[in-house]
Design an enzyme around this catalytic site. Structure first.
Site, PDB file in Angstrom:
ATOM      1  CE1 TYR A 123      16.392  91.486  16.692  1.00  0.00           C
ATOM      2  CE2 TYR A 123      17.690  90.569  18.126  1.00  0.00           C
ATOM      3  CZ  TYR A 123      16.600  90.526  17.603  1.00  0.00           C
ATOM      4  OH  TYR A 123      15.686  89.745  17.994  1.00  0.00           O
ATOM      5  CB  THR A 151      16.742  97.781  18.494  1.00  0.00           C
ATOM      6  OG1 THR A 151      16.814  96.592  18.017  1.00  0.00           O
ATOM      7  CG2 THR A 151      16.990  98.762  17.290  1.00  0.00           C
TER       8      THR A 151
END
Length: 264
Positions: free
Chosen positions: A171, A174
Site C-alpha cells: 500500500y 503504491t
C-alpha cells in the site's frame, strides 16, 4: 466551490454540465466525492466493483445525473466497456478521479511487513492502486488532450508521504508511486490544458479505517496536531477544488488532508 468547466469540445460547443468519473464510489471517500460533484451540478459516473444503489436517500435527488457502473478496475475489457458507456451516455469525460484502492491486513488486524507479506497481496494491491490508475489515465487522456481540457485527481495517502503507522509495504509503495505518476502526467500534458494532482488523506474515519474508538485509531489520534480525525467530506472538498476551474494553475501538486500529521 467547484465550478462547471468552461470547456470547449473539438467542435467548439461548450459543455454546460461537466462529466466526472469517480472510482471506488460505493462508500467512503468515493461516495462523498460523488455527492460533492452532484451537488455542484456535475454528471457523475459512479464506478465500483460493488453495485451502486442510486435509490438511496442521498442519491435519489440526483439520479438523472448518475451513471452507476459495476466494474473491476483491473479488468481492462470491463474498463473499456465503461469508457464506451460513458461516451454513449454523455460524450467525453472532463474529470477523472482515481479513488479506488485496497489495503490488506494480517489476521490479527496489523499491517503486513515485507517479510510476512504474500505475493498475492503485493500483486493485488499494485494492480488496483497503481496499475489500474495508470491505465485509466491513459484511456481518458487522449480525449482530454483533443479537447484541450481535463482534470485528473488521484487519491494518494499520508502513507505515500511519510512513514505509515498502519499500512503495509504494498500500500505504501503504491501511494508513493501515485504521486510520481501524477507529476509525470502533469509535466507531459499541462500544455494541453490538462491538470493532474493528488489528494493525500491522513486518518479519515471510514469503513477502511474502522471505528474511531479502536485502540489503533486512538493511538493514531495522539499523533495528529489537530487532535481529531478527518472526514470523508473534507477529502471530497479538496478533490472538488482540484477539479474546479479555480484550480487551473494548480498542477502536479499534492494536497495533504491530514490535520498536520505530515507537514511538507
Amino acid at each position: 466551490m467547484a465550478t462547471k468547466a468552461d470547456d470547449l469540445e473539438a467542435g467548439g460547443m461548450a459543455t454546460a454540465m461537466p462529466t466526472v468519473l469517480v472510482t471506488g464510489a460505493s462508500r467512503g471517500i468515493g461516495l462523498a466525492t460523488a455527492l460533492y460533484f452532484l451537488r455542484e451540478g456535475y454528471r457523475v459516473v459512479m464506478a465500483d466493483r460493488s453495485p451502486i444503489d442510486v435509490e438511496t436517500a442521498a442519491l435519489m435527488p440526483f439520479c438523472d445525473r448518475i451513471l452507476p457502473i459495476t466494474v473491476d478496475v483491473t479488468d481492462m475489457a470491463a474498463v473499456h466497456a465503461m469508457h464506451d458507456a460513458i461516451k454513449t451516455r454523455w460524450g467525453r469525460l472532463q474529470v477523472l478521479v482515481n479513488n479506488a484502492g485496497i489495503s490488506f491486513k494480517q489476521p490479527n488486524g496489523s499491517a503486513s511487513t515485507l517479510i510476512n507479506m504474500t505475493d498475492e497481496e503485493w500483486d493485488s494491491v499494485l494492480a488496483v492502486n497503481l496499475t489500474a490508475v495508470a491505465r485509466l489515465c491513459r484511456l481518458f487522456l487522449p480525449e482530454m488532450k483533443e479537447a484541450g481540457y481535463g482534470r485528473i485527481v488521484n487519491v494518494s495517502s499520508l502513507a505515500g508521504r511519510t512513514r505509515s503507522r498502519v499500512a503495509g509495504p504494498a500500500y505504501v509503495a503504491t501511494k508513493a508511486a501515485i504521486i510520481g505518476l501524477t507529476r509525470s502526467i502533469a509535466s507531459d500534458f499541462g500544455r494541453n490544458g490538462i491538470t493532474a494532482n493528488c489528494v493525500a488523506p491522513g486518518r479519515i474515519i471510514s469503513a477502511m479505517s474502522g471505528p474511531a474508538d479502536t485502540p489503533l485509531n486512538q493511538d493514531y489520534l495522539r499523533q495528529i496536531p489537530s487532535a481529531r480525525f478527518g472526514t470523508v467530506d473534507e477529502v471530497a472538498a479538496a478533490i472538488g477544488y482540484l477539479a474546479s476551474d479555480a484550480a487551473g494553475f494548480v498542477n502536479g501538486a499534492v494536497i495533504d488532508v491530514n490535520g498536520g500529521a505530515f507537514m511538507a
